[in-house]
Design an enzyme around this catalytic site. Structure first.
Site, PDB file in Angstrom:
ATOM      1  N   SER A 149       0.862  -1.193   0.000  1.00 38.16           N
ATOM      2  CA  SER A 149       0.000   0.000   0.000  1.00 38.16           C
ATOM      3  C   SER A 149       0.889   1.231   0.000  1.00 38.16           C
ATOM      4  O   SER A 149       2.003   1.216   0.546  1.00 38.16           O
ATOM      5  CB  SER A 149      -0.871   0.021   1.261  1.00 38.16           C
ATOM      6  OG  SER A 149      -1.439   1.303   1.436  1.00 38.16           O
ATOM      7  N   TYR A 162      -2.103  -0.949  10.065  1.00 30.90           N
ATOM      8  CA  TYR A 162      -2.101  -1.313   8.641  1.00 30.90           C
ATOM      9  C   TYR A 162      -0.864  -0.733   7.950  1.00 30.90           C
ATOM     10  O   TYR A 162      -0.196  -1.427   7.179  1.00 30.90           O
ATOM     11  CB  TYR A 162      -3.381  -0.783   8.003  1.00 30.90           C
ATOM     12  CG  TYR A 162      -3.517  -0.982   6.518  1.00 30.90           C
ATOM     13  CD1 TYR A 162      -3.692  -2.255   5.974  1.00 30.90           C
ATOM     14  CD2 TYR A 162      -3.507   0.109   5.650  1.00 30.90           C
ATOM     15  CE1 TYR A 162      -3.853  -2.423   4.606  1.00 30.90           C
ATOM     16  CE2 TYR A 162      -3.672  -0.051   4.286  1.00 30.90           C
ATOM     17  CZ  TYR A 162      -3.842  -1.324   3.761  1.00 30.90           C
ATOM     18  OH  TYR A 162      -3.999  -1.481   2.403  1.00 30.90           O
TER      19      TYR A 162
HETATM   20  N1  LIG Z   1      -8.641  -0.635  -2.253  1.00 29.59           N
HETATM   21  C1  LIG Z   1      -7.678   0.234  -1.999  1.00 29.59           C
HETATM   22  O1  LIG Z   1      -7.860   1.454  -2.082  1.00 29.59           O
HETATM   23  C2  LIG Z   1      -6.310  -0.271  -1.600  1.00 29.59           C
HETATM   24  C3  LIG Z   1      -5.283   0.685  -1.439  1.00 29.59           C
HETATM   25  C4  LIG Z   1      -4.016   0.246  -1.083  1.00 29.59           C
HETATM   26  C5  LIG Z   1      -3.768  -1.098  -0.900  1.00 29.59           C
HETATM   27  N2  LIG Z   1      -4.778  -2.007  -1.061  1.00 29.59           N
HETATM   28  C6  LIG Z   1      -4.458  -3.416  -0.852  1.00 29.59           C
HETATM   29  O2  LIG Z   1      -4.889  -4.158  -1.974  1.00 29.59           O
HETATM   30  C7  LIG Z   1      -5.281  -5.473  -1.571  1.00 29.59           C
HETATM   31  C8  LIG Z   1      -6.687  -5.763  -2.057  1.00 29.59           C
HETATM   32  O3  LIG Z   1      -7.566  -4.791  -1.508  1.00 29.59           O
HETATM   33  P1  LIG Z   1      -9.092  -4.668  -1.956  1.00 29.59           P
HETATM   34  O4  LIG Z   1      -9.504  -3.286  -1.687  1.00 29.59           O
HETATM   35  O5  LIG Z   1      -9.260  -5.274  -3.305  1.00 29.59           O
HETATM   36  O6  LIG Z   1      -9.770  -5.591  -0.855  1.00 29.59           O
HETATM   37  P2  LIG Z   1     -11.240  -6.200  -0.837  1.00 29.59           P
HETATM   38  O7  LIG Z   1     -12.110  -5.591  -1.880  1.00 29.59           O
HETATM   39  O8  LIG Z   1     -11.665  -6.147   0.571  1.00 29.59           O
HETATM   40  O9  LIG Z   1     -10.867  -7.702  -1.278  1.00 29.59           O
HETATM   41  C9  LIG Z   1     -11.576  -8.689  -0.856  1.00 29.59           C
HETATM   42  C10 LIG Z   1     -10.947 -10.025  -1.291  1.00 29.59           C
HETATM   43  O10 LIG Z   1     -10.111 -10.528  -0.248  1.00 29.59           O
HETATM   44  C11 LIG Z   1     -10.739 -11.693   0.334  1.00 29.59           C
HETATM   45  N3  LIG Z   1     -10.479 -11.662   1.774  1.00 29.59           N
HETATM   46  C12 LIG Z   1     -10.767 -10.675   2.639  1.00 29.59           C
HETATM   47  N4  LIG Z   1     -10.337 -11.003   3.889  1.00 29.59           N
HETATM   48  C13 LIG Z   1      -9.769 -12.221   3.793  1.00 29.59           C
HETATM   49  C14 LIG Z   1      -9.146 -13.099   4.703  1.00 29.59           C
HETATM   50  N5  LIG Z   1      -9.027 -12.808   6.000  1.00 29.59           N
HETATM   51  N6  LIG Z   1      -8.674 -14.294   4.248  1.00 29.59           N
HETATM   52  C15 LIG Z   1      -8.805 -14.616   2.948  1.00 29.59           C
HETATM   53  N7  LIG Z   1      -9.385 -13.819   2.024  1.00 29.59           N
HETATM   54  C16 LIG Z   1      -9.852 -12.638   2.447  1.00 29.59           C
HETATM   55  C17 LIG Z   1     -12.195 -11.551  -0.037  1.00 29.59           C
HETATM   56  O11 LIG Z   1     -12.901 -12.777   0.027  1.00 29.59           O
HETATM   57  P3  LIG Z   1     -14.539 -12.723   0.204  1.00 29.59           P
HETATM   58  O12 LIG Z   1     -15.080 -12.096  -1.055  1.00 29.59           O
HETATM   59  O13 LIG Z   1     -14.962 -14.143   0.357  1.00 29.59           O
HETATM   60  O14 LIG Z   1     -14.783 -11.868   1.402  1.00 29.59           O
HETATM   61  C18 LIG Z   1     -12.034 -11.019  -1.465  1.00 29.59           C
HETATM   62  O15 LIG Z   1     -11.595 -12.005  -2.361  1.00 29.59           O
HETATM   63  C19 LIG Z   1      -5.130  -5.507  -0.049  1.00 29.59           C
HETATM   64  O16 LIG Z   1      -3.869  -6.043   0.296  1.00 29.59           O
HETATM   65  C20 LIG Z   1      -5.186  -4.032   0.329  1.00 29.59           C
HETATM   66  O17 LIG Z   1      -4.524  -3.788   1.551  1.00 29.59           O
HETATM   67  C21 LIG Z   1      -6.035  -1.613  -1.397  1.00 29.59           C
END
Ligand SMILES: NC(=O)c1ccc[n+]([C@@H]2O[C@H](COP(=O)([O-])OP(=O)(O)OC[C@H]3O[C@@H](n4cnc5c(N)ncnc54)[C@H](OP(=O)(O)O)[C@@H]3O)[C@@H](O)[C@H]2O)c1
Length: 257
Positions: A149, A162
């Site tokens: 991130s 985080y």
């Molecule tokens: N979105 C942003 O703005 C952002 C910014 C910086 C970094 N990131 C990083 O990018 C990555 C993806 O983020 P995202 O926003 O796409 O997240 P998200 O939308 O919350 O992604 C959800 C995905 O992760 C799975 N998941 C959630 N908790 C889990 C757990 N404890 N064990 C196994 N699977 C789990 C979910 O499964 P289910 O569907 O079954 O719940 C789903 O496949 C993360 O590492 C996040 O920190 C995101």
């Protein structure tokens, strides 16, 4: 048309929604033969993601994994070994994308020990032990991409644990790149900025906050998962062979001024 990743076998954690889903789809579009991905509990979302991956021409392999649990990395790879052996005749893996992560909640003042442990478990412990388990399965010349991130280097006061956890992901990336280098396996970290996913759906309803993010982003918009997936595909491609141990921010240059 030949893709850059023709015939490759990939595992993406959290590939059923959000950035992970975008990555799973992009890897399939680039020619991967099989894209395994994990989901936590939303099997309907996993089915949707599997359909998209299959429509792009790859075999989809959704696997349930609750990565907040310490023992889950080993259990996930046992399941993956069985499925891959049945489908491909072996357990070899070419690409691992450690995508699962969660910001959780809590400031320095309000974070409890339980909240602290949960955030570290999902963001730091899980990628560490997944990488450990993947080591014997990754083929020489393989690729590991850890999703970090922008907060790893520019920490957010509202998300102290985080931010710390993602800084550790960057450090893990540096260490693993050195460890796997002799085998031609590259290890890199991609750090998204604000990206539109379910994880921040509520925050994105705050118009003032979003106007500030857009203003602070050189590209003048919030990313879509496909924006981040493109950078991951670049690291996964043959052209990425001489790039390792890098921490690259994929944020449209967030906080550019
Ligand atoms: N979105 C942003 O703005 C952002 C910014 C910086 C970094 N990131 C990083 O990018 C990555 C993806 O983020 P995202 O926003 O796409 O997240 P998200 O939308 O919350 O992604 C959800 C995905 O992760 C799975 N998941 C959630 N908790 C889990 C757990 N404890 N064990 C196994 N699977 C789990 C979910 O499964 P289910 O569907 O079954 O719940 C789903 O496949 C993360 O590492 C996040 O920190 C995101």
């Amino acid at each position: 048309m030949a893709g850059k990743l023709d015939g490759k076998i990939a595992l993406v954690t959290g590939g059923s929604r959000g950035i992970g889903r975008g990555i799973a789809l992009r890897l399939a579009q680039e020619g991967c033969a099989l894209v395994a991905f994990t989901f936590h509990s939303d099997s309907a979302a996993a089915e949707e993601s599997a359909k998209d991956v299959e429509a792009a021409g790859a075999t989809a392999l959704p696997i349930r994994a609750q990565l907040e649990r310490a023992e889950e990395a080993g259990a996930l790879f046992e399941k993956l070994d069985r499925e891959l052996t049945a489908k491909t005749g072996g357990t070899g893996l070419d690409i691992l994308v450690n995508n699962v992560g969660s910001a959780g909640s809590g400031t320095l003042a309000t974070t409890s020990p339980e909240m602290f442990d949960e955030i570290i478990a999902v963001n730091t412990r899980a990628p560490f032990f997944l990488l450990q388990a993947a080591s014997s399965r990754l083929r020489d010349g393989g690729r590991v991409i850890n999703i970090s991130s922008a907060f790893a280097v520019r920490p957010a006061p509202g998300a102290p644990v985080y931010s710390m956890a993602k800084a550790a992901v960057n450090t893990l990336t540096t260490i693993a790149a050195a460890e796997f280098g002799e085998r031609g396996i590259t290890v890199n970290a991609v750090s998204p900025g604000w990206t539109a996913t379910d994880a921040n759906a509520e925050a994105r309803r705050n118009e003032k906050l979003i106007a500030g993010v857009v203003r602070d982003t050189a590209d003048g918009r919030i990313a879509e998962p496909a924006d981040v997936a493109g950078v991951v595909a670049m690291f996964a491609s043959p052209e990425g062979a001489w790039l390792t141990g890098q921490h690259v921010e994929a944020s449209g240059r967030f906080r550019w001024h």
